[in-house]
Design a protein around this motif. Structure first.
Motif, PDB file in Angstrom:
ATOM      1  N   GLU A  97       3.550 -53.397  10.737  1.00  0.00           N
ATOM      2  CA  GLU A  97       4.356 -52.494  10.014  1.00  0.00           C
ATOM      3  C   GLU A  97       3.517 -51.817   8.712  1.00  0.00           C
ATOM      4  O   GLU A  97       3.220 -50.736   8.595  1.00  0.00           O
ATOM      5  CB  GLU A  97       5.556 -52.943   9.411  1.00  0.00           C
ATOM      6  N   LYS A 310       8.637 -46.556  10.239  1.00  0.00           N
ATOM      7  CA  LYS A 310       9.114 -48.145   9.994  1.00  0.00           C
ATOM      8  C   LYS A 310       9.861 -48.391  11.337  1.00  0.00           C
ATOM      9  O   LYS A 310       9.386 -49.522  11.559  1.00  0.00           O
ATOM     10  CB  LYS A 310       9.908 -47.975   8.813  1.00  0.00           C
ATOM     11  N   THR A 314       7.740 -51.403  12.981  1.00  0.00           N
ATOM     12  CA  THR A 314       8.455 -52.867  12.908  1.00  0.00           C
ATOM     13  C   THR A 314       8.827 -53.147  14.252  1.00  0.00           C
ATOM     14  O   THR A 314       8.527 -54.452  14.608  1.00  0.00           O
ATOM     15  CB  THR A 314       9.699 -52.711  12.002  1.00  0.00           C
TER      16      THR A 314
END
Length: 755
Positions: A97, A310, A314
């Protein structure tokens, strides 16, 4: 007229506005975090319709205290042992990330025409999610105990550690305009050193302190002591160059290993809620409506980049670490915002005067607006997964399930890997302890003795004697304590591997001598240091047994403190079964014991002896409390609750050799084999008991995977079906004969792992 301090007036406005708005949000069933931010906007300096906060700087200080107590609370709920379980997945997810968001932030800044330094700092701002916002959102949505939430908390902790390194890296870039790899490596080493040291010292000292003062601890005293310890660690962390939030988290994690953890968490709940509310209100106060209008375009772009980037980065990291698609999406959508560390990074650029004035207000605006979206992203993560899952091709879904399963299947035993891992941990831990003792002695003990007792050579000798008295048990442990006896014993059987083992042993002794010389060289000449080092090494050998006894006492206290909470839980779970005079005793299961390979229910310790197994330690794995179907393996340490009268019978039972084992008989080539049940398999349609696998192969079926679902230690009534993947431990020749018909030609091959 009595003058009322501005701080009291401001606090009244903050809590009054927060109370009214959150009541409204409760009525509308909306997340309270959003209410706090809206309350901050209404009483902030940029909204004049209502009374306005006059001293924002004081409010910022209170908000920082709120962050400290929120991180302290997180540490109390998620101890180091719990975080270690998701450490690999969390680490991979966080690193992926951060790297992706650093890149996206830099590229986005360049596309919008910003300077290189603005773009670099923008990448740092977008790479760190908000711990405080996610904690509060999880609590309000009631999802903090779900599986994906634990992964998210692990990622947040890793992110906080990465953020500290980012601050160092960005500071170096801002000042020197070039990347300083040496500075970065130093920061990583320094962070690792202090984390290990704080954890070891904290676990050894604090649970013992709380245990000794338990009778004196009222609720009020325990609250004060807990908050005092938290703030002391915050001060210590700040002194050595780390963030206050990291210090608060570490102290919370240490207290989480104590038997008072639940009580401390309950007592500090009100403090955390109060200052947490002030923090979120302060975030709302920083929102400037005019700035939002001026930079509406860049803010909108960055909000999209943050949420999409994100979620993707992630989720990708979680998938690569072996998590399921559902948990990966839930984790990604939960982390789709920026927060307090982003403010710190933006402030750094502004303080060093290397970024433009607009960067900080934009960071605050993006943080505030993504905070509004966070609860909805978390709430709709599962519906979004269901939508994606329906539209994914079946081929992709099978590959994802197979990949996730493959990362968590049973790996072959590798004695050298286990040995080197144990050796590495052993050397690092004791090196940290010895370096800490030397530094404390040089910087504090020596000056104290020189100032208050005596100086000159006499003072130096006294300092040396005291220091080596403290170092002695750890020097002995570093150089002479056995490391991973089980793996070492297996490796020693191979004569070709004995030389490398001896080299490892010699290197440990060299390390110990180096630390002795390193300390002496700070006070004496090099020649004197070498001579005294040799004498001390000789003394360690002569005092071997005494130092071993002393070190064992230190280690026993540390392990007792580390596992105190689990042991207490086990005692509570079994208090209706065992007599009141029962206590906890630990046994090591010998390799030749009749108990090896048997489940707890098969051994019937409770029925035969009235005893209960509270815990099984298998390497770094702690099973607490074990299920009735848990099997015992050689080298397992089992903690049994029993009376003194029961102990001899239990010990005799565990140490009785297997009856069928013949002394001097050749050893079987024991392996871990994997095969797939096909339509031609003799196992098809039979239960494990009916198949006679255990009798014909002298093997044990340890795992079965069926359509992506894994089952460890299956019941004897389990029925084999076509396509089942089976893992079995036993005689290599006999298993090979069994699996000959189970291998689909050209598709599956048995995976052998010699043990």
């Amino acid at each position: 007229m009595i003058h009322l301090p501005h701080l009291v007036v401001d606090l009244g406005l903050i809590l009054g506005a927060a109370g009214i708005i959150t009541l409204l949000f409760k009525k509308l069933k909306q997340p309270l975090v959003l209410g706090y931010i809206l309350a901050g906007l209404l009483v902030g300096p940029h909204f004049t319709l209502f009374p306005t906060i006059s001293d924002i700087e004081n409010v910022k200080v209170w908000a920082e205290i709120g962050v400290i107590f929120l991180l302290f609370s997180l540490g109390l709920e998620f101890s180091f042992k719990k975080l270690v379980k998701v450490g690999g997945s969390a680490g991979i997810s966080a690193v992926v990330e951060v790297i992706v968001m650093l890149f996206l932030g830099y590229v986005t800044g360049q596309i919008m025409g910003w300077s290189t330094m603005d773009s670099i700092f923008l990448g740092g701002i977008l790479s760190i999610s908000s711990t405080t916002i996610i904690i509060r959102a999880f609590e309000e949505l009631g999802v903090k105990n779900q599986a994906f939430a634990r992964l998210v908390f692990g990622i947040l902790v890793v992110e906080d550690l990465v953020a500290i390194l980012l601050l160092v890296l960005l500071s170096t870039l801002a000042i020197s305009q070039q990347f300083a790899g040496g500075e970065m490596a130093w920061s990583v080493g320094k962070l690792s050193f202090f984390l290990i040291l704080w954890f070891l010292a904290g676990i050894f000292l604090i649970p013992t302190f709380l245990k000794k003062t338990k009778k004196l601890m009222s609720n009020e005293t325990l609250l004060i002591v807990s908050l005092g310890l938290c703030l002391c660690m915050v001060i210590l962390a700040t002194k050595v160059g780390f963030s206050p939030a990291l210090g608060a988290f570490i102290m919370g994690s240490i207290l989480a290993e104590t038997t008072s953890a639940e009580k401390i968490e309950h007592l500090t709940q009100g403090v955390k809620d109060l200052f947490g509310a002030i923090f979120f209100v302060s975030v709302g106060m920083l929102i400037e409506p005019q700035m939002l209008l001026t930079y509406a375009g860049p803010i909108a772009i960055l909000i999209v980049v943050t949420i999409v980037g994100k979620t993707f980065s992630t989720g990708l990291g979680a998938l690569l670490s072996g998590q399921s698609l559902k948990q990966s999406l839930q984790a990604g959508m939960s982390l789709a915002q920026i927060g307090e560390f982003s403010f710190i990074i933006a402030t750094l650029g502004m303080t060093l005067k290397v970024t433009s004035d607009f960067l900080y207000p934009i960071a605050v605006a993006v943080s505030a607006l993504t905070t509004f979206t966070t609860p909805y992203m978390i709430r709709y993560a599962e519906p979004f997964y269901n939508w994606v899952e329906k539209r994914l091709p079946n081929r992709w879904k099978r590959k994802l399930v197979r990949y996730s399963s493959g990362t968590q299947t049973i790996h072959k035993e590798n004695d050298w890997r286990d040995m080197l891992q144990s050796y590495g941990i052993h050397v690092v831990v004791f090196s940290v302890i010895l370096i800490a003792i030397i530094v404390l002695s040089s910087n504090f003990l020596a000056p104290f003795i020189a100032k208050h007792i005596t100086n000159g050579m006499t003072g130096t000798v006294i300092t040396s004697v005291i220091t080596f008295a403290i170092m002695a048990p750890f020097l002995w442990a570093l150089s002479l304590r056995p490391v991973n006896k089980q793996a070492r014993g297996k490796i020693w059987l191979n004569k070709l591997h004995r030389a490398p083992l001896l080299m490892l042993d010699i290197s440990r002794i060299v390390f110990a001598i180096f630390f002795i010389g390193f300390f002496l060289d700070r006070f004496y000449s090099t020649k004197t240091a070498i001579i005294v080092s040799a004498l001390i090494a000789l003394a360690l050998l002569l005092l071997n047994k005494r130092l071993q006894k002393l070190y064992n006492q230190i280690e026993e206290r540390f392990m007792l403190n580390l596992n105190a909470r689990e042991i207490q839980a086990a005692k509570k779970a079994h208090h209706n079964i065992t007599p009141w005079d029962a206590h906890l005793t630990t046994f090591t299961v010998p390799a030749e014991s009749d108990a090896v390979g048997r489940t707890l229910i098969e051994m019937q310790l409770r029925e035969k002896f009235g005893a209960n197994v509270a815990m099984i330690e298998r390497g770094n794995l702690v099973i607490m409390p074990p299920s009735r179907d848990e099997r015992l393996f050689p080298g397992d340490r089992i903690s049994v609750i029993s009376t003194d009268d029961q102990l001899p019978a239990i010990q005799n039972f565990l140490e009785v050799p297997v009856a069928s084992q013949k002394v001097g008989a050749p050893k079987e080539d024991i392996t871990l084999e994997h095969f797939k049940v096909t339509d031609r398999s003799p196992l098809l349609g039979k239960t494990i008991r009916e198949s006679g696998v255990r009798e014909t192969t002298q093997g044990l079926i340890v795992g079965i995977e069926r359509r992506g679902h894994r089952l460890l230690n299956p019941e004897s009534t389990f029925i084999f079906e076509e396509g089942d993947h089976v893992w079995i431990v036993g005689s290599k020749a006999k298993i090979k004969q069994l699996t000959r018909n189970d291998v689909d030609p050209g598709k599956e091959k048995p995976v052998t792992a010699t043990t």
